[in-house]
Design a protein around this motif. Sequence first.
Motif, PDB file in Angstrom:
ATOM      1  N   PHE A 120       0.254  12.430   8.529  1.00 31.07           N
ATOM      2  CA  PHE A 120       1.192  11.698   7.676  1.00 31.07           C
ATOM      3  C   PHE A 120       2.586  12.301   7.676  1.00 31.07           C
ATOM      4  O   PHE A 120       3.563  11.603   7.413  1.00 31.07           O
ATOM      5  CB  PHE A 120       0.599  11.505   6.275  1.00 31.07           C
ATOM      6  CG  PHE A 120      -0.563  10.539   6.334  1.00 31.07           C
ATOM      7  CD1 PHE A 120      -0.335   9.181   6.458  1.00 31.07           C
ATOM      8  CD2 PHE A 120      -1.872  10.999   6.360  1.00 31.07           C
ATOM      9  CE1 PHE A 120      -1.391   8.282   6.585  1.00 31.07           C
ATOM     10  CE2 PHE A 120      -2.935  10.106   6.479  1.00 31.07           C
ATOM     11  CZ  PHE A 120      -2.693   8.743   6.592  1.00 31.07           C
ATOM     12  N   ALA A 173      -0.872  16.344  -0.148  1.00 35.14           N
ATOM     13  CA  ALA A 173      -2.304  16.272   0.174  1.00 35.14           C
ATOM     14  C   ALA A 173      -2.423  15.606   1.536  1.00 35.14           C
ATOM     15  O   ALA A 173      -2.318  14.377   1.634  1.00 35.14           O
ATOM     16  CB  ALA A 173      -3.039  15.467  -0.894  1.00 35.14           C
ATOM     17  N   ASP A 181       4.741  13.404  -0.704  1.00 33.70           N
ATOM     18  CA  ASP A 181       3.657  12.429  -0.545  1.00 33.70           C
ATOM     19  C   ASP A 181       2.493  12.880  -1.432  1.00 33.70           C
ATOM     20  O   ASP A 181       1.933  13.959  -1.223  1.00 33.70           O
ATOM     21  CB  ASP A 181       3.227  12.400   0.933  1.00 33.70           C
ATOM     22  CG  ASP A 181       2.090  11.430   1.220  1.00 33.70           C
ATOM     23  OD1 ASP A 181       1.142  11.358   0.420  1.00 33.70           O
ATOM     24  OD2 ASP A 181       2.131  10.762   2.268  1.00 33.70           O
ATOM     25  N   GLN A 241      -5.609   3.188  -4.260  1.00 36.24           N
ATOM     26  CA  GLN A 241      -7.008   3.092  -3.832  1.00 36.24           C
ATOM     27  C   GLN A 241      -7.741   4.417  -3.662  1.00 36.24           C
ATOM     28  O   GLN A 241      -8.810   4.452  -3.082  1.00 36.24           O
ATOM     29  CB  GLN A 241      -7.088   2.298  -2.520  1.00 36.24           C
ATOM     30  CG  GLN A 241      -6.590   3.014  -1.266  1.00 36.24           C
ATOM     31  CD  GLN A 241      -5.110   2.852  -0.995  1.00 36.24           C
ATOM     32  OE1 GLN A 241      -4.379   2.457  -1.880  1.00 36.24           O
ATOM     33  NE2 GLN A 241      -4.661   3.158   0.204  1.00 36.24           N
ATOM     34  N   LYS A 242      -7.147   5.505  -4.144  1.00 35.85           N
ATOM     35  CA  LYS A 242      -7.828   6.794  -3.973  1.00 35.85           C
ATOM     36  C   LYS A 242      -8.130   7.394  -5.349  1.00 35.85           C
ATOM     37  O   LYS A 242      -9.061   6.953  -6.012  1.00 35.85           O
ATOM     38  CB  LYS A 242      -6.985   7.708  -3.099  1.00 35.85           C
ATOM     39  CG  LYS A 242      -6.738   7.091  -1.717  1.00 35.85           C
ATOM     40  CD  LYS A 242      -6.248   8.083  -0.707  1.00 35.85           C
ATOM     41  CE  LYS A 242      -5.796   7.383   0.549  1.00 35.85           C
ATOM     42  NZ  LYS A 242      -5.807   8.224   1.713  1.00 35.85           N
ATOM     43  N   THR A 294      -4.188  14.000   4.123  1.00 39.35           N
ATOM     44  CA  THR A 294      -5.495  13.350   4.243  1.00 39.35           C
ATOM     45  C   THR A 294      -6.099  13.557   5.628  1.00 39.35           C
ATOM     46  O   THR A 294      -7.302  13.439   5.812  1.00 39.35           O
ATOM     47  CB  THR A 294      -5.343  11.849   3.975  1.00 39.35           C
ATOM     48  OG1 THR A 294      -4.339  11.681   2.974  1.00 39.35           O
ATOM     49  CG2 THR A 294      -6.634  11.244   3.478  1.00 39.35           C
ATOM     50  N   VAL A 315      -0.175  10.718  -2.023  1.00 30.55           N
ATOM     51  CA  VAL A 315      -1.125   9.603  -1.846  1.00 30.55           C
ATOM     52  C   VAL A 315      -2.567  10.051  -2.109  1.00 30.55           C
ATOM     53  O   VAL A 315      -3.333   9.352  -2.776  1.00 30.55           O
ATOM     54  CB  VAL A 315      -0.975   8.982  -0.430  1.00 30.55           C
ATOM     55  CG1 VAL A 315      -2.129   8.028  -0.126  1.00 30.55           C
ATOM     56  CG2 VAL A 315       0.350   8.224  -0.333  1.00 30.55           C
ATOM     57  N   THR A 316      -2.933  11.232  -1.618  1.00 32.43           N
ATOM     58  CA  THR A 316      -4.321  11.673  -1.805  1.00 32.43           C
ATOM     59  C   THR A 316      -4.425  12.711  -2.919  1.00 32.43           C
ATOM     60  O   THR A 316      -5.448  13.345  -3.102  1.00 32.43           O
ATOM     61  CB  THR A 316      -4.891  12.152  -0.450  1.00 32.43           C
ATOM     62  OG1 THR A 316      -4.905  11.018   0.423  1.00 32.43           O
ATOM     63  CG2 THR A 316      -6.306  12.680  -0.497  1.00 32.43           C
ATOM     64  N   THR A 338       0.840  -1.204   0.000  1.00 28.93           N
ATOM     65  CA  THR A 338       0.000   0.000   0.000  1.00 28.93           C
ATOM     66  C   THR A 338       0.875   1.255   0.000  1.00 28.93           C
ATOM     67  O   THR A 338       2.108   1.159  -0.038  1.00 28.93           O
ATOM     68  CB  THR A 338      -0.945   0.013   1.218  1.00 28.93           C
ATOM     69  OG1 THR A 338      -0.150   0.125   2.398  1.00 28.93           O
ATOM     70  CG2 THR A 338      -1.812  -1.237   1.275  1.00 28.93           C
ATOM     71  N   GLY A 339       0.231   2.398   0.071  1.00 27.67           N
ATOM     72  CA  GLY A 339       0.960   3.657   0.022  1.00 27.67           C
ATOM     73  C   GLY A 339       2.099   3.745   1.029  1.00 27.67           C
ATOM     74  O   GLY A 339       3.150   4.321   0.741  1.00 27.67           O
ATOM     75  N   THR A 340       1.909   3.137   2.179  1.00 25.56           N
ATOM     76  CA  THR A 340       2.960   3.191   3.205  1.00 25.56           C
ATOM     77  C   THR A 340       4.231   2.482   2.734  1.00 25.56           C
ATOM     78  O   THR A 340       5.343   2.904   3.060  1.00 25.56           O
ATOM     79  CB  THR A 340       2.444   2.568   4.521  1.00 25.56           C
ATOM     80  OG1 THR A 340       1.205   3.197   4.859  1.00 25.56           O
ATOM     81  CG2 THR A 340       3.423   2.771   5.661  1.00 25.56           C
TER      82      THR A 340
HETATM   83  N1  PLP Z   1       0.146   9.246   3.096  1.00 27.23           N
HETATM   84  C1  PLP Z   1      -1.073   9.805   3.062  1.00 27.23           C
HETATM   85  C2  PLP Z   1      -1.197  11.276   2.847  1.00 27.23           C
HETATM   86  C3  PLP Z   1      -2.207   8.998   3.226  1.00 27.23           C
HETATM   87  O1  PLP Z   1      -3.425   9.540   3.195  1.00 27.23           O
HETATM   88  C4  PLP Z   1      -2.053   7.605   3.434  1.00 27.23           C
HETATM   89  C5  PLP Z   1      -3.224   6.752   3.618  1.00 27.23           C
HETATM   90  O2  PLP Z   1      -4.343   7.172   3.663  1.00 27.23           O
HETATM   91  C6  PLP Z   1      -0.768   7.079   3.448  1.00 27.23           C
HETATM   92  C7  PLP Z   1       0.312   7.926   3.282  1.00 27.23           C
HETATM   93  C8  PLP Z   1      -0.556   5.622   3.654  1.00 27.23           C
HETATM   94  O3  PLP Z   1      -1.124   4.874   2.624  1.00 27.23           O
HETATM   95  P1  PLP Z   1      -1.695   3.404   2.869  1.00 27.23           P
HETATM   96  O4  PLP Z   1      -2.763   3.504   3.899  1.00 27.23           O
HETATM   97  O5  PLP Z   1      -2.199   3.017   1.502  1.00 27.23           O
HETATM   98  O6  PLP Z   1      -0.568   2.550   3.307  1.00 27.23           O
END
Ligand code: PLP
Length: 380
Positions: free
Chosen positions: A107, A155, A182, A207-208, A157, A184-185, A80-82
């Motif tokens: 984050f 972004a 980052d 997934q976003k 989140t 991710v969002t 995942t994003g992490t």
């Molecule tokens: N960075 C941001 C800004 C996020 O919103 C998220 C998850 O929502 C992550 C990192 C981590 O991504 P993941 O939950 O897919 O591992």
Amino acid sequence: MLTSSINNTTRLQLAPLKIPTRLLLGPGPSNAHPAVLQAMNTPPVGHLDPAFLGLMDEIQTLLRYVWQTENPLTIAVSGTGTAAMEATIANVTEPGDVVLVGVNGYFGNRLVDMAGRYGADVRTITKPWGQVFALDELRTALETHRPAILALVNAETSTGARQPLEGVGDLCREFDCLLLVDTVTSLGGVPLFLDEWKVDLAYSCSQKGLGCPPGASPFTMSPRAVEKMQQRRTKVANWYLDMTLLSKYWGQERTYHHTAPINLYYALREALRLIAEEGIENCWMRHQKNVEYLWEGLEDLGLTMHVEREFRLPTLTTVCIPEGLDGKVIARQVLMEHNIEIGGGLGELAGKVWRVGLMGFNSRPESVDRLLEALRQVLA
Ligand code: PLP
């Protein structure tokens, strides 16, 4: 013949899987596009099959498109994003490197924790949650800390704020540091021009804004970042995410590294294909248009937004919970009575905001209408 007896206490006898269908308007995941789910059902081939290798190339090219970059090292990390976040930190951080992190939400703190685990000398600049850093504040911080890497969350989140990136890359060049962002969002929903903005490392999720299930996460590194990685004195301290190894699987050599989650890559390829068909600029405009429709509807219900309009994300809105209401109870009612997921606040904003996501396939007027109607009923 078995000599040991089987312990059957964990042998659940289950009915076939049945999960409710929800409209996912929280901070993520968002609903995947039906065509993406269909692509994901394609039977897997081997991870070194020529058909799969061709698909990996397509993913790389389309990731460059959605990010507006020409970085050769642009891949999807299995995870995942992490995982992609950790990949950026792990590959360019060496023990003792000064890593400066802009913390204005949850984050940013995760980046701080991660960089520390890779031995970085972590410094932070902070802002109240919901606000963003101005260029002159970043300049002062670079002058003070002289970092090897500046990490920002484009972004956030947890807050719904969009950190502007114009001019930040130029500052980083001036101070000879890498810019890590980052997205991710933001990827797919918020304008991003990685090369024009001189971003050196970026990561995202599937997934976003891309409208795909979670599990295959975009990652990119500029030639400057690759150079820092190649000049390391120490090995990358994470085997699974080591780009010196992974790039041999995604690049010419096609050397086995790990078994790719084949079906997730099918899904990601389809999600990216749909964005290319729509045109990334149209995709960004759609997100902006639908979120403005949402804000208008929320205001009509007497609700207010946490972030100043100029810095609000088109993908994620933080809505202030009116005095005297229990946000968790309302969100639960929206879920159980209307099948719609919205998020609660994280960290400093816990109990203060709801988080409403309009991302990817879900960024449509019908999603907004359904949510507004649900809130109208629940708040009545
Ligand atoms: N960075 C941001 C800004 C996020 O919103 C998220 C998850 O929502 C992550 C990192 C981590 O991504 P993941 O939950 O897919 O591992």
